[in-house]
Write a protein that holds these residues in place. Sequence first.
Motif, mmCIF file in Angstrom:
data_model
loop_
_atom_site.group_PDB
_atom_site.id
_atom_site.type_symbol
_atom_site.label_atom_id
_atom_site.label_comp_id
_atom_site.label_asym_id
_atom_site.label_seq_id
_atom_site.Cartn_x
_atom_site.Cartn_y
_atom_site.Cartn_z
ATOM 1 N N ILE A 1 0.937 -1.291 0.010
ATOM 2 C CA ILE A 1 0.108 0.039 0.026
ATOM 3 C C ILE A 1 1.010 1.134 0.061
ATOM 4 C CG2 ILE A 1 -1.923 1.319 1.274
ATOM 5 C CD1 ILE A 1 -2.611 -1.271 2.304
ATOM 6 N N VAL A 2 0.713 2.150 -0.902
ATOM 7 C CA VAL A 2 1.541 3.403 -1.118
ATOM 8 C C VAL A 2 1.236 4.377 0.272
ATOM 9 C CG1 VAL A 2 1.924 5.510 -2.463
ATOM 10 C CG2 VAL A 2 1.295 3.263 -3.514
ATOM 11 N N THR A 3 2.430 4.321 0.775
ATOM 12 C CA THR A 3 2.652 5.388 1.974
ATOM 13 C C THR A 3 3.088 6.821 1.608
ATOM 14 O OG1 THR A 3 4.588 4.578 2.750
ATOM 15 C CG2 THR A 3 2.418 3.452 3.465
ATOM 16 N N GLY A 4 3.963 6.771 0.481
ATOM 17 C CA GLY A 4 4.602 8.016 0.278
ATOM 18 C C GLY A 4 5.173 8.173 -1.175
ATOM 19 N N VAL A 5 5.745 9.079 -1.775
ATOM 20 C CA VAL A 5 6.277 9.499 -2.900
ATOM 21 C C VAL A 5 7.359 10.440 -2.553
ATOM 22 C CG1 VAL A 5 6.227 10.165 -5.530
ATOM 23 C CG2 VAL A 5 4.439 8.512 -4.276
ATOM 24 N N GLN A 6 8.725 10.052 -2.953
ATOM 25 C CA GLN A 6 9.650 10.781 -2.837
ATOM 26 C C GLN A 6 10.162 11.395 -4.230
ATOM 27 O OE1 GLN A 6 12.615 8.606 -0.727
ATOM 28 N NE2 GLN A 6 11.454 8.626 1.234
ATOM 29 N N ALA B 1 -3.943 9.254 -9.073
ATOM 30 C CA ALA B 1 -3.957 10.510 -9.731
ATOM 31 C C ALA B 1 -4.077 11.501 -8.533
ATOM 32 C CB ALA B 1 -5.397 10.650 -10.219
ATOM 33 N N THR B 2 -4.318 11.349 -7.302
ATOM 34 C CA THR B 2 -4.265 12.403 -6.189
ATOM 35 C C THR B 2 -3.063 12.901 -5.870
ATOM 36 O OG1 THR B 2 -5.928 10.973 -5.212
ATOM 37 C CG2 THR B 2 -5.024 12.781 -3.850
ATOM 38 N N PHE B 3 -1.739 12.323 -6.191
ATOM 39 C CA PHE B 3 -0.520 12.671 -5.985
ATOM 40 C C PHE B 3 -0.326 13.848 -6.780
ATOM 41 C CE2 PHE B 3 0.075 8.517 -4.195
ATOM 42 C CZ PHE B 3 0.834 8.649 -3.253
ATOM 43 N N ASP B 4 -0.642 13.862 -8.253
ATOM 44 C CA ASP B 4 -0.428 14.894 -8.915
ATOM 45 C C ASP B 4 -1.262 16.334 -8.740
ATOM 46 O OD1 ASP B 4 1.285 14.032 -11.177
ATOM 47 O OD2 ASP B 4 -0.202 12.410 -11.490
ATOM 48 N N THR C 1 15.912 8.762 -9.749
ATOM 49 C CA THR C 1 14.678 8.001 -9.838
ATOM 50 C C THR C 1 13.590 8.464 -8.725
ATOM 51 O OG1 THR C 1 15.371 6.234 -8.378
ATOM 52 C CG2 THR C 1 15.754 5.996 -10.804
ATOM 53 N N THR C 2 12.283 8.215 -9.256
ATOM 54 C CA THR C 2 11.317 8.836 -8.205
ATOM 55 C C THR C 2 11.182 7.339 -7.309
ATOM 56 O OG1 THR C 2 10.098 10.121 -9.694
ATOM 57 C CG2 THR C 2 8.941 9.158 -7.953
ATOM 58 N N ARG C 3 10.914 7.645 -5.929
ATOM 59 C CA ARG C 3 10.691 6.568 -5.090
ATOM 60 C C ARG C 3 9.488 6.500 -4.614
ATOM 61 N NH1 ARG C 3 16.954 8.317 -2.755
ATOM 62 N NH2 ARG C 3 17.950 8.487 -4.804
ATOM 63 N N VAL D 1 10.674 16.920 -2.621
ATOM 64 C CA VAL D 1 9.748 16.712 -1.704
ATOM 65 C C VAL D 1 9.431 15.636 -1.609
ATOM 66 C CG1 VAL D 1 8.621 18.996 -2.125
ATOM 67 C CG2 VAL D 1 8.002 17.074 -3.472
ATOM 68 N N ASP D 2 8.606 15.159 -0.152
ATOM 69 C CA ASP D 2 8.051 13.887 0.128
ATOM 70 C C ASP D 2 6.522 14.363 0.015
ATOM 71 O OD1 ASP D 2 10.280 12.762 0.447
ATOM 72 O OD2 ASP D 2 10.330 12.111 2.481
ATOM 73 N N VAL D 3 5.796 13.508 -0.825
ATOM 74 C CA VAL D 3 4.102 13.686 -0.507
ATOM 75 C C VAL D 3 3.509 12.326 0.044
ATOM 76 C CG1 VAL D 3 2.128 13.760 -2.132
ATOM 77 C CG2 VAL D 3 4.379 14.778 -2.817
#
Length: 474
Positions: free
Chosen positions: A93-98, A291-294, A106-108, A309-311
């Motif tokens: 389950i996604v908990t964040g994007v770096q 899509a919410t991340f964008d 790369t995107t993490r 940034v960390d989202v």
Amino acid sequence: MSAPAVEVERTEETPRTGTISVVPLLRRLHFYAGVLVGPFLVIAAATGMLYAFAPQIDGVLYGDQLRVGSVGSSTRPVADQVAAAQAALPDGIVTGVQLFDDPEATTRVVFALEGLPAEHSRTVYVNPYTAEVQGQLTTWFGATPATTWLDNLHSNLNLGVPGTLYSELAASWLWVLALVGLVLWVQRRRTAKRRARALLLPEKGAKGVRRSRSWHASLGMWALIGTLFLSATGLTWSTYAGENFSAALTALNAKAPVLDTKLPGSTGSAPSGEHSGHGSGEPTAVPVDPATFDRVLGTARTAGLDGPVDVTPGAPGTAWSVAQTDAVWPMRQDKVAVDPATAQVTARADFADRPFLAKLSSWGIQAHMGVLFGFVNQLVLFLLAGAILALIVFGYRMWWQRRPTRADRRAPFGAAPKRGAWTQLPLWFVIPAPLVLIAIGWAIPLLGLSLLAFLVLDGLAGFVRSRRREEQQA
């Protein structure tokens, strides 16, 4: 080295009867603290040298995951990158994007995954230009396995909580050794011509123990500010002294403001946390729409959060948080809370609004980790750790050089400065000393406890020797 020369050195170290001075006590303290704490400082310095270059080590070990093969003309939407990561790790389950401003990074995409150790995540590394997955690693607050191992080696020898005692003990005594050594060297060179040179450079023509001492002391002068800095910043996140430091910041209302992710009209509050020195929060693991991340990221960029940034998705009914993660001077550490439904900023916590002590703490931690000034910071830490190792080598060498060498008095090491130094203390020192020691022992518990243990053991050893001497004379 001839035996008479050794005896002269021992005589010089022996306090003169009737002299009122704190120097004999400080000399004895410096000697025993150096001998006993030296091994801990060796480990801390050596492991710190390795940790300072963790980014370069990561580049060698995990270059395929951390870097893209070629830079494209434009990046794909974050939603596409998250979707690709979800396809590669469907059980997570996604908990964040770096996200990073380095075009080669790369995107993490960070996942919560059942069965991982506490505070660990599974990170999927995605090419931001093609949305192709380049690999995945188990991470700790964003740190790779190698950096995590080096971090734990430096802080606790990979032994967990019990191992933290070694690093806290080393940090607790490092500033004491540095300041006491400063006093001893200044006192010894107080009558020298060209005093500044005598303090900062080794003694010309010195041999034997005098040469070792001059190198030990002059090197200590050059490393003084750095050793005090490492001691102070190391103690800020130690187990016991760190708790007192945190309590002091709270009492002074000097902690960084917490980002409030409570949505307008809701009854709950979900402040955004932060791991000391690593900059990642501990989000709630719930399914999210890529899509919410964008949408959230676009709002944060409009609000002025540029750079890396960390989202972090929020729990149901709370805002998402976006935090800048640039720890290089000048730091970018602003945070905003964004309503994922309306894409409106609901709260923010800017680095500029932090109390000065909170800023100072952040700067100190990042500099201690070798991040604040980039490669220059890493190089300075490497040289400083090397200087500490050299200081310890010279210190032990002096101990060995001062050993008796006459046939009837041979010994493997030199004798410690004589007992009884406390009888020579001036009144101005004796009166406030107990209160100062109690205060220091409360603020830095391991320093106070280890000093108390030394005093007890030293007193018992003195008592036993005194009884033996009385029995031999009887």
